[in-house]
Scaffold this motif. Structure first.
Motif, short mmCIF file in Angstrom:
data_model
loop_
_atom_site.label_atom_id
_atom_site.label_comp_id
_atom_site.label_asym_id
_atom_site.label_seq_id
_atom_site.Cartn_x
_atom_site.Cartn_y
_atom_site.Cartn_z
N ASN A 239 -27.92 -54.75 40.64
CA ASN A 239 -26.98 -55.55 39.85
C ASN A 239 -27.48 -55.79 38.44
O ASN A 239 -26.72 -55.74 37.48
CB ASN A 239 -26.68 -56.87 40.56
N LYS B 263 -27.07 -52.55 36.56
CA LYS B 263 -25.65 -52.29 36.27
C LYS B 263 -25.20 -53.14 35.08
O LYS B 263 -24.46 -52.67 34.22
CB LYS B 263 -24.80 -52.64 37.49
N SER B 264 -25.65 -54.38 35.06
CA SER B 264 -25.25 -55.27 33.98
C SER B 264 -25.83 -54.80 32.64
O SER B 264 -25.14 -54.82 31.61
CB SER B 264 -25.68 -56.69 34.36
N ASP C 45 -23.78 -51.83 31.69
CA ASP C 45 -22.43 -52.24 31.25
C ASP C 45 -22.42 -52.47 29.75
O ASP C 45 -21.54 -52.00 29.03
CB ASP C 45 -22.00 -53.55 31.95
N GLU C 46 -23.44 -53.22 29.29
CA GLU C 46 -23.55 -53.50 27.85
C GLU C 46 -23.65 -52.20 27.06
O GLU C 46 -23.01 -52.04 26.03
CB GLU C 46 -24.81 -54.33 27.56
N TRP D 138 -22.69 -49.11 27.90
CA TRP D 138 -21.45 -48.31 27.89
C TRP D 138 -20.39 -48.94 27.01
O TRP D 138 -19.65 -48.22 26.32
CB TRP D 138 -20.93 -48.12 29.31
N GLU D 139 -20.32 -50.27 27.01
CA GLU D 139 -19.34 -50.94 26.13
C GLU D 139 -19.66 -50.63 24.68
O GLU D 139 -18.77 -50.36 23.87
CB GLU D 139 -19.38 -52.45 26.37
N LYS E 23 -30.86 -48.73 26.07
CA LYS E 23 -31.18 -49.87 26.94
C LYS E 23 -32.58 -49.78 27.54
O LYS E 23 -32.96 -50.56 28.41
CB LYS E 23 -30.15 -49.96 28.07
N ASP F 86 -25.76 -44.14 38.40
CA ASP F 86 -24.68 -45.09 38.12
C ASP F 86 -23.73 -44.51 37.06
O ASP F 86 -22.52 -44.69 37.13
CB ASP F 86 -25.28 -46.42 37.67
N ARG G 77 -19.78 -43.84 37.29
CA ARG G 77 -18.80 -44.31 36.30
C ARG G 77 -17.92 -43.15 35.82
O ARG G 77 -16.71 -43.29 35.65
CB ARG G 77 -19.51 -44.92 35.08
N THR H 57 -13.90 -42.83 36.03
CA THR H 57 -13.06 -42.63 34.84
C THR H 57 -12.15 -41.42 35.03
O THR H 57 -10.97 -41.46 34.70
CB THR H 57 -13.97 -42.39 33.61
#
Lengths: 110, 206
Positions: free
Chosen positions: A29, A32-33, A36-37, A39-40, B167, B195, B199, B203
């Motif tokens: 999790n 993933k979070s 998420d950032e 990919w946004e 990241k 992951d 995704r 999509t």
């Protein structure tokens, strides 16, 4: 030489591989979070990245000669740098050592 | 002699664990996961056995292996010494693949054309994959080696690579290390790559 038989992974195969990694649910999790950032951010900058040619053309019509590099610099987002530099030869370290741990962790060869 | 089971989608990565190779290492993880394969590195295998025994067990388990010889060179730390670990593991793999060709296929990777012919002329006639030291080169050659026309595109793999790279600091911070090759980081990187595949599928399925 025998070639591997590739098959596009299905959702099920992907889920199976994720389970095989045995990443604890809480860590999944967290990751993933974090992603998420990422990919946004990518989605947000992909549009300017794709239209930088259009911006250049528009500026040219207004009488300004601006290079694509200048436009990308103006957008000033690290991901754009990554995207533009991906095609360059890159053997610079991704992370800088912060202490003695680095020497302990990294062996010299695989 | 009973032989160990072979994981048909497993790929052993014989690569240098050094900072100059981190980007290409990340590209291998992203690319192989996108192509439906599972990468393994020696440090990802837990256990207290001797390192060489663990590596041999891993080679036997994996259906494929990639031997990136692009950084087989003299180490700058005195005394100047050639780096033999990767050729050594390649030699072990060749022996295994020659004995059991249906169980293992190996691939040779380099950054420069014709360098392998110079460094290991006995390997002449073996296909080589040249990545020119670039992330895009690794992804492109992974497609050539492992995919046919239906595989994921290089741009879609590059997008994942860019996001993971963006990241990376957060992932390392959480793992409490700056070493990308640490077992826990390798597992996290494999997870985020998978992951991304998930995704991408969602999509496309919309």
């Amino acid at each position: 030489m025998q070639r591997p038989a590739h098959s596009t992974p299905t959702i099920d195969a992907t889920e199976k591989r994720i389970r095989r990694l045995r990443v604890p649910r809480t860590r999944q999790n967290q990751l993933k979070s974090i992603m998420d950032e990422g990919w946004e951010k990518l989605e947000a900058i992909c549009v300017p990245f794709e239209i930088d040619n259009a911006i250049q053309q528009h500026l040219l019509e207004l009488g300004y000669q601006v290079s694509l590099d200048q436009i990308r610099q103006e957008l000033n987002r690290p991901l754009i740098d990554i995207l533009t530099k991906l095609r360059e030869k890159s053997d610079t370290p991704l992370v800088q050592p912060t202490g003695p741990e680095r020497e302990q962790d990294v062996s010299t060869a695989g | 002699m009973s032989l160990p089971p072979v994981e048909q989608d497993a790929v052993f990565l014989n690569i240098p664990y050094d900072s100059e190779f981190e980007r290409l290492y990340l590209a291998y993880i992203v690319g192989l996961n996108h192509l439906g394969f599972v990468p393994f590195i020696a440090s990802s295998i837990p256990g207290g056995e001797r390192r060489l025994d663990r590596i041999l067990a891993l080679i036997k388990r994996c259906r494929y292996s990639i031997h990136d010889l692009s950084r087989v060179e003299l180490s700058f730390i005195p005394p100047a010494t050639p780096r033999f670990n990767m050729p050594l593991e390649l030699g072990m793999t060749i022996t295994w693949a020659k004995q059991f060709p249906a169980r293992h296929t190996f691939f040779l990777w380099e950054s420069q054309q014709r360098r392998i012919q110079k460094s290991m002329s006995d390997l002449n006639g073996t296909d080589e994959y040249i990545h020119f030291g670039t992330v895009e080169g690794v992804l492109c050659e992974l497609r050539n080696a492992f995919a046919h026309n239906t595989g994921p595109t290089v741009p879609s793999m590059l997008a994942t690579y860019a996001v993971v790279l963006d990241k990376l600091d957060r992932i390392l911070e959480d793992a409490g290390t700056r070493n990308l090759f640490a077992a826990s980081v390798f597992r996290d990187l494999s997870f985020v790559a998978l992951d991304a595949v998930r995704r991408l599928k969602r999509t496309r399925g919309r």
